[in-house]
Design an enzyme around this catalytic site. Sequence first.
Site, mmCIF file in Angstrom:
data_model
loop_
_atom_site.group_PDB
_atom_site.id
_atom_site.type_symbol
_atom_site.label_atom_id
_atom_site.label_comp_id
_atom_site.label_asym_id
_atom_site.label_seq_id
_atom_site.Cartn_x
_atom_site.Cartn_y
_atom_site.Cartn_z
ATOM 1 N N CYS A 244 0.877 -1.188 0.000
ATOM 2 C CA CYS A 244 0.000 0.000 0.000
ATOM 3 C C CYS A 244 0.903 1.223 0.000
ATOM 4 O O CYS A 244 0.962 1.982 0.966
ATOM 5 C CB CYS A 244 -0.922 0.005 1.220
ATOM 6 S SG CYS A 244 -1.938 -1.476 1.402
ATOM 7 N N ALA A 245 1.617 1.420 -1.099
ATOM 8 C CA ALA A 245 2.758 2.337 -1.127
ATOM 9 C C ALA A 245 2.373 3.809 -1.134
ATOM 10 O O ALA A 245 3.159 4.657 -0.715
ATOM 11 C CB ALA A 245 3.636 2.035 -2.340
ATOM 12 N N GLY A 248 4.900 6.702 -1.836
ATOM 13 C CA GLY A 248 6.219 6.095 -1.766
ATOM 14 C C GLY A 248 7.135 6.522 -0.639
ATOM 15 O O GLY A 248 8.341 6.284 -0.723
ATOM 16 N N GLY A 249 6.623 7.090 0.443
ATOM 17 C CA GLY A 249 7.495 7.512 1.529
ATOM 18 C C GLY A 249 8.288 6.365 2.135
ATOM 19 O O GLY A 249 9.513 6.436 2.292
ATOM 20 N N LYS A 250 7.609 5.269 2.482
ATOM 21 C CA LYS A 250 8.300 4.115 3.069
ATOM 22 C C LYS A 250 9.052 3.330 1.983
ATOM 23 O O LYS A 250 10.074 2.692 2.271
ATOM 24 C CB LYS A 250 7.306 3.242 3.822
ATOM 25 C CG LYS A 250 6.688 3.954 5.031
ATOM 26 C CD LYS A 250 5.701 3.079 5.762
ATOM 27 C CE LYS A 250 5.052 3.838 6.916
ATOM 28 N NZ LYS A 250 4.164 4.939 6.461
ATOM 29 N N ASP A 268 -0.134 0.143 -5.382
ATOM 30 C CA ASP A 268 -1.237 0.898 -4.795
ATOM 31 C C ASP A 268 -2.434 0.804 -5.740
ATOM 32 O O ASP A 268 -2.275 0.484 -6.930
ATOM 33 C CB ASP A 268 -0.859 2.366 -4.572
ATOM 34 C CG ASP A 268 -1.708 3.014 -3.476
ATOM 35 O OD1 ASP A 268 -1.328 2.914 -2.303
ATOM 36 O OD2 ASP A 268 -2.761 3.587 -3.811
ATOM 37 N N ASP A 314 1.180 -1.248 4.781
ATOM 38 C CA ASP A 314 0.873 -0.009 5.509
ATOM 39 C C ASP A 314 -0.601 0.277 5.225
ATOM 40 O O ASP A 314 -0.943 1.015 4.309
ATOM 41 C CB ASP A 314 1.786 1.113 5.013
ATOM 42 C CG ASP A 314 1.608 2.396 5.804
ATOM 43 O OD1 ASP A 314 0.974 2.357 6.868
ATOM 44 O OD2 ASP A 314 2.087 3.446 5.343
ATOM 45 N N CYS A 367 -1.337 3.885 10.959
ATOM 46 C CA CYS A 367 -1.130 5.121 11.719
ATOM 47 C C CYS A 367 -2.357 5.324 12.617
ATOM 48 O O CYS A 367 -2.883 6.426 12.746
ATOM 49 C CB CYS A 367 -0.882 6.318 10.814
ATOM 50 S SG CYS A 367 -2.121 6.577 9.522
#
Length: 432
Positions: A244-245, A248-250, A268, A314, A367
């Site tokens: 679940c990109a 693309g932060g992670k 995604d 994520d 989160c």
Amino acid sequence: MTPTARLAASIDLLAAMKAAPRKPADAIANNFFRERRYVGGGDRRAISSLVWDVMRGWRRLTWWIEQGGLKATPRMLVGARLLFDATPMTNLAAMYAEGRFAAGALIGREQACLSALVGKTLDDPAMPRAVRLEVPDWLLPRLEETFGENLEEELHALSTPAPLDLRVNILRATRAEVRTALSREGFHAEETSLSPWGLRLEERLPIMGSVPFKDGRVEIQDEGSQLVAAMTGAGPNMRVLDYCAGAGGKTLAMAMMMENRGHVVACDVSEPRLEGAVKRLRRAGVHNVERHLLSAGDKWAKRRAGSFDRVLVDAPCSGTGTWRRNPDARVRTTQIDLEELLEKQAAILDTASALVRPGGRLIYATCSLLKAENTDQVNQFLARHPDFRLVAAESDALPASLRHESMISLTPARHGTDGFFAAVMERAAPEA
């Protein structure tokens, strides 16, 4: 802009947010200012700050206004917020002026309602607990279940503005080098205490105009999000999937951990989010990432079953851990939303788990602060998939306090990060 024009713009922005309750406030604000390019940077920050302060006190401000017999309209909410921020009533009344770039004068009942707030404090003992703590009534028991006697401390931390965290791209520079480069441009950052790649500025500043951001030496990323990436233990030459990109932060953090070697696939369901990752990947000098758009009937996952060393999920969630940055989510999220999210999270976990190779690891992250989305979701997954078990992360990128944990729950009060949860599960290897 004059104080009168700033007040009017704040009311207009708040009205736009109230008219689109399902759309994130930051997206509405971006569109609002894009359509008003004449608004300077200082004015944008002042308007945004006032509107976000209104959202942080939404339930309490609404309670006070309703005590005065009126509806909590954007113009009343903004006026009440300014009064509680010690703006004199005479000054406030003057700001509600007539004219093209003004909000219009206060009428009798509005003036009386706001005048009655002079000398009051935003908190009041007569408020219901959920109102005083700025949470929906239905959500309060779930947060009490999570935090127990620490609830008020945690919710107070969630009501304070978040700092600006950066992740240093160690493919291009060390943390010390970037800190020095930022200092030359007037950005005074401190090293984060948990993430080995993090720098923190105590206030939100226009970092995207700095040279270290433009040349890919830093990315904006909360320290908690950096730690979630660290939980994966991604390393050189691995095959890694960010299921679940988003933008693309992670993905970027894991590619950095892999030293640009091996292969990362960023998936995604949103094409715009994946497209947003392209510029970031290029700026960071990352070249071991492939993007894939997930769609109905897609055979991609079936063809790659059991082929990844690490799969990060994520998951979409309630976002309760991000309330410092997204206070609008406090009033936007409903109980129905949560129930739908729980079903979606379980389905995503089941699908993504099939992509983990025997001996590989599945990392589930949210989160969220809610037990139903975190530990309960993990325990239910493990009950459905006995070939997976919880294992310690044991990543060198994690601080010693977290390195041997299989599940972590980060909160603003305890860790100074956004609220994040992550669990590491390993798929059983075939018996010899």
